[in-house]
Every structure is written in structure tokens, then in C-alpha cells.
Design a protein around this motif. Structure first.
Motif, PDB file in Angstrom:
ATOM      1  N   LYS A  34      65.102  26.941   5.211  1.00  0.00           N
ATOM      2  CA  LYS A  34      64.383  27.750   6.209  1.00  0.00           C
ATOM      3  C   LYS A  34      65.349  28.326   7.238  1.00  0.00           C
ATOM      4  CE  LYS A  34      59.914  25.549   5.787  1.00  0.00           C
ATOM      5  NZ  LYS A  34      58.845  24.796   6.426  1.00  0.00           N
ATOM      6  N   VAL A  37      67.208  31.183   5.614  1.00  0.00           N
ATOM      7  CA  VAL A  37      66.357  32.376   5.522  1.00  0.00           C
ATOM      8  C   VAL A  37      66.324  33.082   6.878  1.00  0.00           C
ATOM      9  CG1 VAL A  37      63.978  33.183   5.205  1.00  0.00           C
ATOM     10  CG2 VAL A  37      64.975  31.560   3.584  1.00  0.00           C
ATOM     11  N   HIS A  38      66.166  32.316   7.939  1.00  0.00           N
ATOM     12  CA  HIS A  38      66.152  32.900   9.283  1.00  0.00           C
ATOM     13  C   HIS A  38      67.481  33.606   9.577  1.00  0.00           C
ATOM     14  CE1 HIS A  38      65.175  33.365  13.505  1.00  0.00           C
ATOM     15  NE2 HIS A  38      66.353  32.839  13.796  1.00  0.00           N
ATOM     16  N   ILE A  40      69.623  34.866   7.397  1.00  0.00           N
ATOM     17  CA  ILE A  40      69.731  36.071   6.562  1.00  0.00           C
ATOM     18  C   ILE A  40      68.890  37.201   7.147  1.00  0.00           C
ATOM     19  CG2 ILE A  40      69.135  37.052   4.300  1.00  0.00           C
ATOM     20  CD1 ILE A  40      69.965  34.248   3.140  1.00  0.00           C
ATOM     21  N   LYS A  41      67.684  36.887   7.593  1.00  0.00           N
ATOM     22  CA  LYS A  41      66.829  37.918   8.201  1.00  0.00           C
ATOM     23  C   LYS A  41      67.485  38.480   9.464  1.00  0.00           C
ATOM     24  CE  LYS A  41      62.387  36.431   6.372  1.00  0.00           C
ATOM     25  NZ  LYS A  41      61.041  35.901   6.692  1.00  0.00           N
ATOM     26  N   SER A  42      68.096  37.610  10.252  1.00  0.00           N
ATOM     27  CA  SER A  42      68.788  38.065  11.463  1.00  0.00           C
ATOM     28  C   SER A  42      69.959  38.978  11.112  1.00  0.00           C
ATOM     29  CB  SER A  42      69.298  36.873  12.267  1.00  0.00           C
ATOM     30  OG  SER A  42      68.239  36.108  12.769  1.00  0.00           O
ATOM     31  N   LYS A  44      70.250  40.841   8.405  1.00  0.00           N
ATOM     32  CA  LYS A  44      69.690  42.105   7.935  1.00  0.00           C
ATOM     33  C   LYS A  44      69.291  42.994   9.103  1.00  0.00           C
ATOM     34  CE  LYS A  44      66.561  42.169   4.821  1.00  0.00           C
ATOM     35  NZ  LYS A  44      65.391  41.838   3.975  1.00  0.00           N
ATOM     36  N   GLN A  45      68.622  42.395  10.120  1.00  0.00           N
ATOM     37  CA  GLN A  45      68.225  43.160  11.292  1.00  0.00           C
ATOM     38  C   GLN A  45      69.442  43.727  12.002  1.00  0.00           C
ATOM     39  OE1 GLN A  45      65.820  40.676  13.822  1.00  0.00           O
ATOM     40  NE2 GLN A  45      64.012  41.900  13.382  1.00  0.00           N
ATOM     41  N   SER A  46      70.456  42.908  12.139  1.00  0.00           N
ATOM     42  CA  SER A  46      71.674  43.334  12.812  1.00  0.00           C
ATOM     43  C   SER A  46      72.334  44.490  12.074  1.00  0.00           C
ATOM     44  CB  SER A  46      72.633  42.156  12.936  1.00  0.00           C
ATOM     45  OG  SER A  46      73.856  42.563  13.506  1.00  0.00           O
ATOM     46  N   HIS A  48      70.893  46.644  10.041  1.00  0.00           N
ATOM     47  CA  HIS A  48      70.047  47.833  10.045  1.00  0.00           C
ATOM     48  C   HIS A  48      70.010  48.508  11.417  1.00  0.00           C
ATOM     49  CE1 HIS A  48      68.099  47.537   6.041  1.00  0.00           C
ATOM     50  NE2 HIS A  48      68.635  46.334   6.133  1.00  0.00           N
TER      51      HIS A  48
END
Length: 50
Positions: A34, A37-38, A40-42, A44-46, A48
């Protein structure tokens, strides 16, 4: 659930490194997954937002 399995199989076929990652994740505690995953999402946001 079968659709998810089909999608996962397709992704692994197209990106073998993801299959390698899944094999590594199978040995890690759920709470650590978990957190990953958090992270990786961070990331991706960075990426983008640039």
C-alpha cells in the motif's frame, strides 16, 4: 474479476518488467505494498505536473 485478470495478463505480456515487479511484490507485506502504491501515485502526479 476475470476482466481484471485478462487485463493484467495483457499488461504483463506487453511489459515483462511489470511481471518481474509482481513477483517481487508477492513476497512483501500488504501494508508495504500500500505504501509503494501511494509512492508510485505521488511520483506519477509529480511527473505529470512538470
Amino acid at each position: 474479476m476475470e476482466d481484471m485478470g485478462n487485463k493484467a495478463a495483457t499488461i504483463v505480456n506487453l511489459r515483462p518488467e511489470i511481471g518481474e515487479l509482481i513477483n517481487e511484490l508477492a513476497e512483501i507485506q500488504p501494508s508495504t505494498i500500500k505504501a509503494l502504491v501511494h509512492f508510485i501515485k505521488s511520483m506519477k502526479q509529480s511527473l505529470h505536473s512538470k
